[in-house]
Scaffold this motif. Structure first.
Motif, short mmCIF file in Angstrom:
data_model
loop_
_atom_site.label_atom_id
_atom_site.label_comp_id
_atom_site.label_asym_id
_atom_site.label_seq_id
_atom_site.Cartn_x
_atom_site.Cartn_y
_atom_site.Cartn_z
N HIS A 1 0.83 -1.22 0.00
CA HIS A 1 0.00 0.00 0.00
C HIS A 1 0.86 1.27 0.00
N THR A 2 2.19 1.11 0.14
CA THR A 2 3.08 2.27 0.11
C THR A 2 3.86 2.30 -1.20
N LEU A 3 4.34 3.48 -1.58
CA LEU A 3 5.11 3.59 -2.83
C LEU A 3 6.41 2.78 -2.75
N CYS A 4 7.06 2.78 -1.58
CA CYS A 4 8.29 1.99 -1.43
C CYS A 4 7.97 0.49 -1.51
N GLY A 5 6.82 0.10 -0.97
CA GLY A 5 6.43 -1.31 -0.97
C GLY A 5 6.05 -1.85 -2.33
N ARG A 6 5.85 -0.95 -3.30
CA ARG A 6 5.48 -1.38 -4.66
C ARG A 6 6.69 -1.76 -5.51
N ILE A 7 7.88 -1.59 -4.94
CA ILE A 7 9.10 -1.95 -5.70
C ILE A 7 9.94 -2.94 -4.86
N PRO A 8 9.34 -4.08 -4.48
CA PRO A 8 10.07 -5.02 -3.61
C PRO A 8 11.38 -5.51 -4.23
N GLN A 9 11.43 -5.60 -5.56
CA GLN A 9 12.64 -6.10 -6.21
C GLN A 9 13.84 -5.21 -5.91
N VAL A 10 13.60 -3.90 -5.75
CA VAL A 10 14.68 -2.97 -5.43
C VAL A 10 15.29 -3.31 -4.06
N PHE A 11 14.43 -3.70 -3.12
CA PHE A 11 14.89 -4.03 -1.78
C PHE A 11 15.48 -5.44 -1.69
#
Length: 334
Positions: A298-308
């Motif tokens: 639900h967060t913008l950071c959470g929408r790019i899990p591959q980055v993390f």
């Protein structure tokens, strides 16, 4: 490889988790330089003694008191965050150390420190420190909009992850706005603070920006994935290096490990904190992390899990392969 950190107030746990991430993934032996308030020293010693011997043999450590060699100690201590200005004095205090990586307590390593250490070899003849930009986009950067003092480049630099050639820093005369001649590092610090103290917001980081504004040839700028902060994703993804390679060093500033505003950052912190040292990295760290990330979409950071996840997955595979090879090699020898 020398790693320095400054811990005051309630930063004990955060510092230990940062050190744990360093030990989990690095290959070469580490030397920790921990600057801490007197009340924290017994706790550091107790907690580090509790780590299993298979990990404690991977590092040595020294504990130091908080100390400022020039100017008013109380003034330095209150600059921005308690004790943060200590990092400015590392070249003076650690006279026998050639090179050093300094990090804030709220940093997590997602790959071996060996990899960031290699940047030292990329320094040209004038470079003596490396930091990442404060922001990738000038029009939404803090320095480019609000700073009332000189700063490096178009967006300034963030000092939460700072690689230093201390020998070069100690031997260099720095151009400055106070006198026509150059000043040595230690003799420049207090006059610089006195000149700009009414214009700085972020304390020692602002002073470093001022120093490298006047001495840009001395700074190596490394890419944003080596100091990845909430600002890189909370308004939309803006760190291209992390999109391509994954995050190498996570910097959870804004207190994001301890509130619910950026759950992706908090998830990484909690998983490394809760990981039992001797367990399987994939079963007890990577899979729980994947699971926690499902709750962050639900967060913008959470929408790019591959980055993390991209870099830490690669790191764990290497660590696992390394252990298997060493184990097989040991069996083979006997």
């Amino acid at each position: 490889m020398h790693l320095a950190v400054v811990a005051c107030g309630n930063r004990l746990e955060e510092t230990l988790i940062m050190l744990k991430s360093a030990v989990l993934f690095s290959y070469r032996k580490l030397k920790f330089h921990i600057f801490a308030e007197d009340s924290l020293k017994p706790e550091f010693e107790k907690k580090l003694r509790e780590w299993p011997s298979s990990y404690t043999k991977k590092f040595d450590y020294n504990l130091y008191p908080i100390a400022f060699s020039v100017g008013n100690a109380q003034e330095w201590k209150k600059l921005f965050k308690p004790c943060a200005a200590q990092r400015l004095f590392l070249p003076v205090i650690l006279k026998d150390v050639d090179s050093l990586l300094y990090v804030d307590t709220d940093v997590l390593f997602l790959r071996p420190i060996d990899d960031i250490w290699r940047f030292l070899k990329e320094f040209n003849s004038t470079q003596l420190a490396a930091m990442a930009p404060e922001h990738e986009i000038p029009k939404i950067g803090w320095y480019s909009r609000f700073a009332r003092h000189p700063y490096y480049g178009t967006t300034g630099v963030n000092s939460g992850v700072m690689l230093m050639n201390l020998t070069r820093i100690r031997n260099t005369q720095f151009k400055n706005s106070m006198i026509p001649a150059g000043l040595m590092w230690e003799e420049m610090l207090y006059p610089l603070y006195q000149k700009y103290k009414n214009y700085i917001t972020w304390g020692d980081q602002d002073l470093l920006n001022i120093i490298f504004y006047f001495n840009p040839e001395c700074l190596y700028v490394f890419p944003c994935q080596w100091n990845y902060r909430p600002d890189h994703c909370m308004y939309g993804s803006n760190c291209k290096g992390a999109e391509e390679e994954g995050i190498s060093v996570l910097h959870g500033n804004r207190g994001v490990y301890h509130d619910d505003k950026q759950p992706t950052f908090k998830a990484l912190y909690e998983v490394i904190r809760d990981f039992p040292f001797e367990d399987n990295l994939f079963q007890s760290l990577y899979y729980p992390l994947q699971s926690k990330f499902l709750d962050t979409v639900h967060t913008l950071c959470g929408r790019i899990p591959q980055v993390f996840l991209k870099q830490i997955e690669k790191t764990m595979k290497k660590v696992y392969e390394n252990r298997v090879i060493v184990h097989m090699g040991a069996n083979y020898r006997y």
